[in-house]
Design a protein around this motif. Structure first.
Motif, PDB file in Angstrom:
ATOM      1  N   HIS A  11       0.817  -1.223   0.000  1.00  0.00           N
ATOM      2  CA  HIS A  11       0.000   0.000   0.000  1.00  0.00           C
ATOM      3  C   HIS A  11       0.848   1.270   0.000  1.00  0.00           C
ATOM      4  O   HIS A  11       0.452   2.292   0.555  1.00  0.00           O
ATOM      5  CB  HIS A  11      -0.963   0.019   1.186  1.00  0.00           C
ATOM      6  CG  HIS A  11      -1.676  -1.281   1.413  1.00  0.00           C
ATOM      7  ND1 HIS A  11      -2.265  -1.986   0.388  1.00  0.00           N
ATOM      8  CD2 HIS A  11      -1.883  -2.008   2.542  1.00  0.00           C
ATOM      9  CE1 HIS A  11      -2.812  -3.096   0.875  1.00  0.00           C
ATOM     10  NE2 HIS A  11      -2.583  -3.130   2.172  1.00  0.00           N
ATOM     11  N   GLN A  68      -0.332   5.238  -1.051  1.00  0.00           N
ATOM     12  CA  GLN A  68      -1.785   5.205  -1.207  1.00  0.00           C
ATOM     13  C   GLN A  68      -2.454   6.116  -0.190  1.00  0.00           C
ATOM     14  O   GLN A  68      -1.980   6.278   0.938  1.00  0.00           O
ATOM     15  CB  GLN A  68      -2.325   3.785  -1.040  1.00  0.00           C
ATOM     16  CG  GLN A  68      -1.975   2.866  -2.201  1.00  0.00           C
ATOM     17  CD  GLN A  68      -2.617   1.497  -2.072  1.00  0.00           C
ATOM     18  OE1 GLN A  68      -3.270   1.194  -1.089  1.00  0.00           O
ATOM     19  NE2 GLN A  68      -2.420   0.667  -3.070  1.00  0.00           N
ATOM     20  N   TRP A  72      -5.013   5.469 -11.180  1.00  0.00           N
ATOM     21  CA  TRP A  72      -3.960   4.976 -10.293  1.00  0.00           C
ATOM     22  C   TRP A  72      -3.019   4.009 -11.023  1.00  0.00           C
ATOM     23  O   TRP A  72      -2.197   3.332 -10.410  1.00  0.00           O
ATOM     24  CB  TRP A  72      -4.556   4.299  -9.066  1.00  0.00           C
ATOM     25  CG  TRP A  72      -5.576   3.240  -9.394  1.00  0.00           C
ATOM     26  CD1 TRP A  72      -5.350   1.923  -9.673  1.00  0.00           C
ATOM     27  CD2 TRP A  72      -6.995   3.415  -9.486  1.00  0.00           C
ATOM     28  NE1 TRP A  72      -6.519   1.270  -9.933  1.00  0.00           N
ATOM     29  CE2 TRP A  72      -7.550   2.161  -9.824  1.00  0.00           C
ATOM     30  CE3 TRP A  72      -7.835   4.502  -9.325  1.00  0.00           C
ATOM     31  CZ2 TRP A  72      -8.926   1.981  -9.999  1.00  0.00           C
ATOM     32  CZ3 TRP A  72      -9.193   4.319  -9.494  1.00  0.00           C
ATOM     33  CH2 TRP A  72      -9.730   3.072  -9.817  1.00  0.00           C
TER      34      TRP A  72
END
Length: 216
Positions: free
Chosen positions: A59, A62, A210
């Protein structure tokens, strides 16, 4: 926009009313997790989020809400959300008031079911990055979204022969996406309905902003 904790509490009453549209993604061995959705009721209300460090193995870079997996000492998942919020952004104590719950939402990979808890943060409390895993604190302009001034984006994702709407929110050089964006999208729509605000529809895009990251 003058938005009060009572406005939000009334808007969230009765939730969760049904399963998340993402529920089919949930794996049978999925674990429970919890996040706090902290709202600061400044003259123009904001929701506190975090940008995770680029150095993390998972992650990295993020946008997310304070939260994590339940630990043995947590009496329930709301306690998990409060503990994580304290550990990550230093918000805790009598200045935190529970306003309501949002719909439990699976991560895209199906490994976790995230339980979101909306809380009011007293104006005397200021968030700060309390962990090396956090690059910086972000403020989502809740008032601007409710007025329709900040655009909401989205893409259509195929899943098991169906199509799912996946919202996202652009924040300067960052993008809030995945399960966190689904949670925030529900919050915005529920409050808008509760206060009688009309939102412009999300802007559908053809590509995921993304990139090739997994939309957890």
């Amino acid at each position: 926009m003058r938005l009060s904790p009572d406005d939000v509490r009334r808007s969230l009453a009765g939730l969760p009313a049904k399963d998340s549209p993402w529920i089919s993604m949930l794996q049978t061995n999925a674990r429970a997790a919890a996040v706090a959705i902290p709202i600061r009721f400044t003259p123009d209300p904001v929701v506190i989020a975090i940008l995770r460090s680029a150095e993390l193995r998972e992650h990295a870079s993020q946008v997310a809400f304070p939260g994590g997996k339940r630990e043995l000492g947590d009496v329930d998942l709301y306690a998990t959300a409060l503990r994580e919020m304290d550990e990550e952004v230093g918000l805790a104590g009598e200045g935190i008031t529970r306003l309501g719950d949002l719909t439990p939402t699976p991560t895209y990979n199906g490994r976790y079911l995230i339980h979101p808890y909306v809380v009011a943060v007293d104006e005397t409390l200021a968030p700060e990055a309390c962990s090396g895993e956090i690059a910086r604190i972000l403020e989502l302009p809740l008032g601007a979204y409710l007025r329709g001034e900040a655009p909401r984006g989205g893409v259509i994702v195929p899943w098991n022969g169906a199509e799912l709407f996946m919202p996202h929110f652009r924040l300067d050089a960052c993008v809030l996406y995945g399960a966190s964006a689904v949670i925030f999208h529900e919050l915005v729509e529920q409050i808008a309905t509760g206060i009688g605000a009309t939102l412009p529809p999300p802007i559908l895009e053809h590509e995921m902003p993304w990139g090739d990251r997994e939309p957890v």
